[in-house]
Design a protein around this motif. Structure first.
Motif, PDB file in Angstrom:
ATOM      1  N   LEU A 164      26.857  19.630  -0.799  1.00  0.00           N
ATOM      2  CA  LEU A 164      26.364  21.007  -0.894  1.00  0.00           C
ATOM      3  C   LEU A 164      27.506  22.014  -0.786  1.00  0.00           C
ATOM      4  O   LEU A 164      27.538  23.010  -1.529  1.00  0.00           O
ATOM      5  CB  LEU A 164      25.316  21.262   0.194  1.00  0.00           C
ATOM      6  CG  LEU A 164      23.973  20.564   0.012  1.00  0.00           C
ATOM      7  CD1 LEU A 164      23.083  20.790   1.227  1.00  0.00           C
ATOM      8  CD2 LEU A 164      23.281  21.037  -1.250  1.00  0.00           C
ATOM      9  N   ILE A 165      28.452  21.772   0.116  1.00  0.00           N
ATOM     10  CA  ILE A 165      29.602  22.674   0.248  1.00  0.00           C
ATOM     11  C   ILE A 165      30.443  22.659  -1.026  1.00  0.00           C
ATOM     12  O   ILE A 165      30.846  23.716  -1.530  1.00  0.00           O
ATOM     13  CB  ILE A 165      30.447  22.293   1.486  1.00  0.00           C
ATOM     14  CG1 ILE A 165      29.652  22.585   2.763  1.00  0.00           C
ATOM     15  CG2 ILE A 165      31.782  23.023   1.489  1.00  0.00           C
ATOM     16  CD1 ILE A 165      30.278  22.014   4.022  1.00  0.00           C
ATOM     17  N   ALA A 166      30.684  21.473  -1.567  1.00  0.00           N
ATOM     18  CA  ALA A 166      31.482  21.366  -2.797  1.00  0.00           C
ATOM     19  C   ALA A 166      30.789  22.060  -3.959  1.00  0.00           C
ATOM     20  O   ALA A 166      31.440  22.774  -4.743  1.00  0.00           O
ATOM     21  CB  ALA A 166      31.732  19.896  -3.122  1.00  0.00           C
ATOM     22  N   LEU A 167      29.499  21.900  -4.087  1.00  0.00           N
ATOM     23  CA  LEU A 167      28.755  22.564  -5.147  1.00  0.00           C
ATOM     24  C   LEU A 167      28.806  24.077  -4.985  1.00  0.00           C
ATOM     25  O   LEU A 167      28.986  24.817  -5.960  1.00  0.00           O
ATOM     26  CB  LEU A 167      27.298  22.073  -5.168  1.00  0.00           C
ATOM     27  CG  LEU A 167      26.417  22.630  -6.272  1.00  0.00           C
ATOM     28  CD1 LEU A 167      26.947  22.219  -7.638  1.00  0.00           C
ATOM     29  CD2 LEU A 167      24.992  22.147  -6.085  1.00  0.00           C
ATOM     30  N   GLY A 168      28.690  24.561  -3.758  1.00  0.00           N
ATOM     31  CA  GLY A 168      28.795  25.989  -3.497  1.00  0.00           C
ATOM     32  C   GLY A 168      30.162  26.541  -3.842  1.00  0.00           C
ATOM     33  O   GLY A 168      30.281  27.631  -4.420  1.00  0.00           O
ATOM     34  N   VAL A 169      31.224  25.812  -3.504  1.00  0.00           N
ATOM     35  CA  VAL A 169      32.585  26.246  -3.830  1.00  0.00           C
ATOM     36  C   VAL A 169      32.778  26.306  -5.340  1.00  0.00           C
ATOM     37  O   VAL A 169      33.350  27.265  -5.878  1.00  0.00           O
ATOM     38  CB  VAL A 169      33.620  25.307  -3.165  1.00  0.00           C
ATOM     39  CG1 VAL A 169      35.022  25.541  -3.711  1.00  0.00           C
ATOM     40  CG2 VAL A 169      33.594  25.483  -1.659  1.00  0.00           C
ATOM     41  N   VAL A 170      32.297  25.290  -6.050  1.00  0.00           N
ATOM     42  CA  VAL A 170      32.423  25.272  -7.514  1.00  0.00           C
ATOM     43  C   VAL A 170      31.680  26.457  -8.125  1.00  0.00           C
ATOM     44  O   VAL A 170      32.188  27.134  -9.017  1.00  0.00           O
ATOM     45  CB  VAL A 170      31.908  23.932  -8.092  1.00  0.00           C
ATOM     46  CG1 VAL A 170      31.752  24.003  -9.600  1.00  0.00           C
ATOM     47  CG2 VAL A 170      32.854  22.811  -7.712  1.00  0.00           C
ATOM     48  N   LEU A 171      30.460  26.716  -7.657  1.00  0.00           N
ATOM     49  CA  LEU A 171      29.696  27.845  -8.186  1.00  0.00           C
ATOM     50  C   LEU A 171      30.345  29.176  -7.841  1.00  0.00           C
ATOM     51  O   LEU A 171      30.350  30.109  -8.654  1.00  0.00           O
ATOM     52  CB  LEU A 171      28.258  27.803  -7.654  1.00  0.00           C
ATOM     53  CG  LEU A 171      27.357  26.705  -8.198  1.00  0.00           C
ATOM     54  CD1 LEU A 171      26.005  26.731  -7.499  1.00  0.00           C
ATOM     55  CD2 LEU A 171      27.181  26.832  -9.692  1.00  0.00           C
ATOM     56  N   PHE A 172      30.912  29.298  -6.669  1.00  0.00           N
ATOM     57  CA  PHE A 172      31.507  30.557  -6.234  1.00  0.00           C
ATOM     58  C   PHE A 172      32.780  30.884  -7.012  1.00  0.00           C
ATOM     59  O   PHE A 172      33.020  32.026  -7.396  1.00  0.00           O
ATOM     60  CB  PHE A 172      31.810  30.504  -4.730  1.00  0.00           C
ATOM     61  CG  PHE A 172      32.328  31.794  -4.184  1.00  0.00           C
ATOM     62  CD1 PHE A 172      31.481  32.869  -4.001  1.00  0.00           C
ATOM     63  CD2 PHE A 172      33.669  31.936  -3.875  1.00  0.00           C
ATOM     64  CE1 PHE A 172      31.960  34.069  -3.503  1.00  0.00           C
ATOM     65  CE2 PHE A 172      34.155  33.133  -3.376  1.00  0.00           C
ATOM     66  CZ  PHE A 172      33.294  34.207  -3.192  1.00  0.00           C
ATOM     67  N   PHE A 173      33.612  29.864  -7.250  1.00  0.00           N
ATOM     68  CA  PHE A 173      34.887  30.097  -7.906  1.00  0.00           C
ATOM     69  C   PHE A 173      34.860  29.837  -9.412  1.00  0.00           C
ATOM     70  O   PHE A 173      35.905  29.821 -10.042  1.00  0.00           O
ATOM     71  CB  PHE A 173      35.987  29.251  -7.258  1.00  0.00           C
ATOM     72  CG  PHE A 173      36.326  29.724  -5.879  1.00  0.00           C
ATOM     73  CD1 PHE A 173      36.981  30.936  -5.695  1.00  0.00           C
ATOM     74  CD2 PHE A 173      35.990  28.971  -4.770  1.00  0.00           C
ATOM     75  CE1 PHE A 173      37.299  31.373  -4.427  1.00  0.00           C
ATOM     76  CE2 PHE A 173      36.301  29.413  -3.498  1.00  0.00           C
ATOM     77  CZ  PHE A 173      36.959  30.620  -3.309  1.00  0.00           C
ATOM     78  N   ASN A 174      33.708  29.645  -9.993  1.00  0.00           N
ATOM     79  CA  ASN A 174      33.587  29.419 -11.435  1.00  0.00           C
ATOM     80  C   ASN A 174      33.915  30.729 -12.143  1.00  0.00           C
ATOM     81  O   ASN A 174      33.266  31.750 -11.929  1.00  0.00           O
ATOM     82  CB  ASN A 174      32.174  28.946 -11.766  1.00  0.00           C
ATOM     83  CG  ASN A 174      32.055  28.520 -13.208  1.00  0.00           C
ATOM     84  OD1 ASN A 174      33.011  28.590 -13.979  1.00  0.00           O
ATOM     85  ND2 ASN A 174      30.868  28.065 -13.567  1.00  0.00           N
ATOM     86  N   LYS A 175      34.919  30.739 -13.011  1.00  0.00           N
ATOM     87  CA  LYS A 175      35.387  31.968 -13.659  1.00  0.00           C
ATOM     88  C   LYS A 175      34.451  32.407 -14.788  1.00  0.00           C
ATOM     89  O   LYS A 175      34.423  33.578 -15.128  1.00  0.00           O
ATOM     90  CB  LYS A 175      36.796  31.767 -14.185  1.00  0.00           C
ATOM     91  CG  LYS A 175      37.788  31.580 -13.068  1.00  0.00           C
ATOM     92  CD  LYS A 175      39.183  31.667 -13.543  1.00  0.00           C
ATOM     93  CE  LYS A 175      40.084  31.295 -12.411  1.00  0.00           C
ATOM     94  NZ  LYS A 175      41.013  32.285 -12.065  1.00  0.00           N
TER      95      LYS A 175
END
Length: 167
Positions: free
Chosen positions: A150-161
């Motif tokens: 869940l943390i990794a998915l959140g990081v990917v969604l947050f930093f997706n350009k």
């Protein structure tokens, strides 16, 4: 293989089983208590299928209902006995009835009304299996893995350009 060779093999295995009651080779009590589904339930299901496909010339379609039920029940029981997971595999007993009815549907006249109980039983079984398995994963050893995912998915969604609304 000749009947004499098969008889010889059976006698050798019987002698080894009797010899092993002293614990010299194998523990027959353990074998019977662990592999009873593979020795009794699954062969009985194969017998029902053999009767339908071999003896009745595909006229006794009702033999497939207990054949399918016993086959799935045998697999569920064998997996549960080997891995001691009865609390997770019990929805397989509901699925067994769905499989037996589906075999009847598939090889008979394909009465569309039979699909209603088949689908209800299959969905209920899959739903219960998913709920109990997901609960075990979330509360057990899998909880840290779910948290990291869940943390990794959140990081990917947050930093997706591509989808960034901050620019």
């Amino acid at each position: 293989m000749s009947s004499r060779a098969i008889g010889g093999i059976i006698l050798i295995l019987l002698g080894l089983a009797l010899f092993s009651t002293r614990g010299v080779i194998i523990d027959t009590g353990y074998v019977f208590s662990t592999f009873w589904p593979s020795m009794f339930v699954i062969p009985l299901s194969v017998f029902f299928h053999w009767m339908y496909f071999g003896l009745t010339s595909r006229k006794g379609v009702g033999l497939l209902i207990p054949g399918g039920i016993l086959f799935v029940v045998g697999i569920v029981c064998q997996i549960s006995m080997l891995f001691d997971v009865w609390e997770y595999t019990w929805p397989g007993f509901i699925m067994a009835v769905a499989v037996g009815l589906f075999e009847f549907y598939w090889f008979s006249g394909r009465n569309k009304w039979l699909l209603i109980p088949i689908n209800i039983l299959a969905v209920v079984s899959i739903l219960f299996f998913s709920i109990f398995t997901a609960g075990a994963l979330f509360n057990g050893i899998g909880r840290p893995f779910v948290a990291v995912a869940l943390i990794a998915l959140g990081v990917v969604l947050f930093f997706n350009k591509k989808n960034s609304h901050f620019e």
